[in-house]
Design a protein around this motif. Sequence first.
Motif, PDB file in Angstrom:
ATOM      1  N   GLY A   1      -3.903   2.639  -3.469  1.00 52.11           N
ATOM      2  CA  GLY A   1      -3.821   2.594  -2.024  1.00 52.11           C
ATOM      3  C   GLY A   1      -4.882   1.779  -1.326  1.00 52.11           C
ATOM      4  O   GLY A   1      -4.819   1.593  -0.111  1.00 52.11           O
ATOM      5  N   TYR A   2      -5.847   1.270  -2.055  1.00 51.31           N
ATOM      6  CA  TYR A   2      -6.927   0.509  -1.407  1.00 51.31           C
ATOM      7  C   TYR A   2      -6.594  -0.959  -1.216  1.00 51.31           C
ATOM      8  O   TYR A   2      -7.120  -1.587  -0.299  1.00 51.31           O
ATOM      9  N   ALA A   3      -5.771  -1.531  -2.068  1.00 51.51           N
ATOM     10  CA  ALA A   3      -5.497  -2.972  -1.972  1.00 51.51           C
ATOM     11  C   ALA A   3      -4.992  -3.336  -0.580  1.00 51.51           C
ATOM     12  O   ALA A   3      -5.469  -4.305   0.022  1.00 51.51           O
ATOM     13  N   LEU A   4      -4.061  -2.564  -0.062  1.00 50.92           N
ATOM     14  CA  LEU A   4      -3.530  -2.859   1.266  1.00 50.92           C
ATOM     15  C   LEU A   4      -4.604  -2.739   2.340  1.00 50.92           C
ATOM     16  O   LEU A   4      -4.593  -3.483   3.319  1.00 50.92           O
TER      17      LEU A   4
ATOM     18  N   ALA B   1     -21.712  14.552  -4.941  1.00 49.33           N
ATOM     19  CA  ALA B   1     -21.733  15.135  -6.285  1.00 49.33           C
ATOM     20  C   ALA B   1     -20.456  15.928  -6.554  1.00 49.33           C
ATOM     21  O   ALA B   1     -20.067  16.777  -5.762  1.00 49.33           O
ATOM     22  N   GLY B   2     -19.816  15.598  -7.665  1.00 51.51           N
ATOM     23  CA  GLY B   2     -18.627  16.317  -8.095  1.00 51.51           C
ATOM     24  C   GLY B   2     -17.351  15.962  -7.358  1.00 51.51           C
ATOM     25  O   GLY B   2     -16.293  16.472  -7.696  1.00 51.51           O
ATOM     26  N   ALA B   3     -17.429  15.121  -6.347  1.00 56.83           N
ATOM     27  CA  ALA B   3     -16.233  14.762  -5.577  1.00 56.83           C
ATOM     28  C   ALA B   3     -15.475  13.649  -6.293  1.00 56.83           C
ATOM     29  O   ALA B   3     -16.061  12.652  -6.714  1.00 56.83           O
ATOM     30  N   ALA B   4     -14.178  13.835  -6.422  1.00 55.52           N
ATOM     31  CA  ALA B   4     -13.330  12.799  -7.011  1.00 55.52           C
ATOM     32  C   ALA B   4     -13.094  11.714  -5.965  1.00 55.52           C
ATOM     33  O   ALA B   4     -13.023  12.007  -4.768  1.00 55.52           O
ATOM     34  N   PRO B   5     -12.987  10.454  -6.394  1.00 57.26           N
ATOM     35  CA  PRO B   5     -12.694   9.388  -5.428  1.00 57.26           C
ATOM     36  C   PRO B   5     -11.371   9.654  -4.710  1.00 57.26           C
ATOM     37  O   PRO B   5     -10.432  10.185  -5.298  1.00 57.26           O
ATOM     38  N   LEU B   6     -11.330   9.325  -3.451  1.00 59.83           N
ATOM     39  CA  LEU B   6     -10.126   9.523  -2.642  1.00 59.83           C
ATOM     40  C   LEU B   6      -9.143   8.378  -2.844  1.00 59.83           C
ATOM     41  O   LEU B   6      -9.555   7.241  -3.084  1.00 59.83           O
ATOM     42  N   THR B   7      -7.859   8.662  -2.695  1.00 60.55           N
ATOM     43  CA  THR B   7      -6.869   7.590  -2.655  1.00 60.55           C
ATOM     44  C   THR B   7      -7.093   6.792  -1.381  1.00 60.55           C
ATOM     45  O   THR B   7      -7.848   7.227  -0.493  1.00 60.55           O
ATOM     46  N   GLY B   8      -6.433   5.669  -1.247  1.00 60.59           N
ATOM     47  CA  GLY B   8      -6.566   4.878  -0.031  1.00 60.59           C
ATOM     48  C   GLY B   8      -6.210   5.679   1.212  1.00 60.59           C
ATOM     49  O   GLY B   8      -6.928   5.652   2.213  1.00 60.59           O
ATOM     50  N   TRP B   9      -5.093   6.408   1.161  1.00 59.53           N
ATOM     51  CA  TRP B   9      -4.675   7.213   2.308  1.00 59.53           C
ATOM     52  C   TRP B   9      -5.651   8.365   2.532  1.00 59.53           C
ATOM     53  O   TRP B   9      -6.000   8.698   3.664  1.00 59.53           O
ATOM     54  N   GLY B  10      -6.136   8.967   1.455  1.00 61.63           N
ATOM     55  CA  GLY B  10      -7.135  10.022   1.570  1.00 61.63           C
ATOM     56  C   GLY B  10      -8.418   9.509   2.213  1.00 61.63           C
ATOM     57  O   GLY B  10      -9.058  10.220   2.996  1.00 61.63           O
ATOM     58  N   PHE B  11      -8.793   8.288   1.895  1.00 57.87           N
ATOM     59  CA  PHE B  11      -9.965   7.644   2.480  1.00 57.87           C
ATOM     60  C   PHE B  11      -9.790   7.516   3.990  1.00 57.87           C
ATOM     61  O   PHE B  11     -10.688   7.881   4.764  1.00 57.87           O
ATOM     62  N   VAL B  12      -8.636   7.045   4.425  1.00 56.67           N
ATOM     63  CA  VAL B  12      -8.365   6.896   5.865  1.00 56.67           C
ATOM     64  C   VAL B  12      -8.405   8.259   6.541  1.00 56.67           C
ATOM     65  O   VAL B  12      -9.024   8.421   7.605  1.00 56.67           O
ATOM     66  N   LYS B  13      -7.767   9.260   5.941  1.00 61.24           N
ATOM     67  CA  LYS B  13      -7.753  10.604   6.535  1.00 61.24           C
ATOM     68  C   LYS B  13      -9.166  11.184   6.620  1.00 61.24           C
ATOM     69  O   LYS B  13      -9.530  11.808   7.615  1.00 61.24           O
TER      70      LYS B  13
ATOM     71  N   GLY C   1     -18.381   5.040   4.579  1.00 57.51           N
ATOM     72  CA  GLY C   1     -17.335   5.728   3.828  1.00 57.51           C
ATOM     73  C   GLY C   1     -17.014   5.025   2.521  1.00 57.51           C
ATOM     74  O   GLY C   1     -16.834   5.680   1.485  1.00 57.51           O
ATOM     75  N   LEU C   2     -16.957   3.714   2.541  1.00 55.37           N
ATOM     76  CA  LEU C   2     -16.676   2.962   1.320  1.00 55.37           C
ATOM     77  C   LEU C   2     -17.783   3.178   0.295  1.00 55.37           C
ATOM     78  O   LEU C   2     -17.510   3.316  -0.903  1.00 55.37           O
ATOM     79  N   GLY C   3     -19.011   3.248   0.756  1.00 51.90           N
ATOM     80  CA  GLY C   3     -20.133   3.498  -0.143  1.00 51.90           C
ATOM     81  C   GLY C   3     -19.984   4.809  -0.898  1.00 51.90           C
ATOM     82  O   GLY C   3     -20.420   4.929  -2.046  1.00 51.90           O
ATOM     83  N   ARG C   4     -19.340   5.793  -0.269  1.00 53.43           N
ATOM     84  CA  ARG C   4     -19.115   7.082  -0.935  1.00 53.43           C
ATOM     85  C   ARG C   4     -18.049   6.995  -2.021  1.00 53.43           C
ATOM     86  O   ARG C   4     -17.948   7.887  -2.856  1.00 53.43           O
ATOM     87  N   GLN C   5     -17.248   5.942  -2.015  1.00 48.90           N
ATOM     88  CA  GLN C   5     -16.130   5.826  -2.957  1.00 48.90           C
ATOM     89  C   GLN C   5     -16.435   4.932  -4.156  1.00 48.90           C
ATOM     90  O   GLN C   5     -15.782   5.039  -5.187  1.00 48.90           O
TER      91      GLN C   5
END
Length: 134
Positions: A120-123, A65-77, A33-37
């Motif tokens: 949101g990623y720092a935490l 392709a075309g996906a915006a990076p997720l916020t930290g909370w969006g990443f978890v979800k 998942g992190l690799g996608r961000q």
Amino acid sequence: MVTYEQMLERIRYAGVYPTTERAERSVRLVLTGLGRQLGEAERQELAARLPGEAARMLLAGRPEAGAAPLTGWGFVKDLATRAEAPLATTRWDVGSVLTVVASLAGPDLLARILEGLPGGYALLFGKAELMQAA
């Protein structure tokens, strides 16, 4: 450099997982998942600091392709949805893996990674989320 087994043991300890296999499931989910961000330069540099098997997981996750990076909370979800797991469990898994990844990355690379990601990623990496004054 630490071995993959040593990295797993650190994550197992950080996440208080009962088995190495449980820790490895978290590693696979979170690193892919992190690799996608991450941007390509940060993905490559972080991969170079991880044990081989972990680096392959990180590199397997390519930005969509075309996906915006997720916020930290969006990443978890997003990870919770992909794993069909509860949000709280996924948040725990993300923190357990990324705190160990942060120590392997080192402060300079981690700072560059965090600069390139939305808030949101720092935490999630076990660091304070500092906000700039408006």
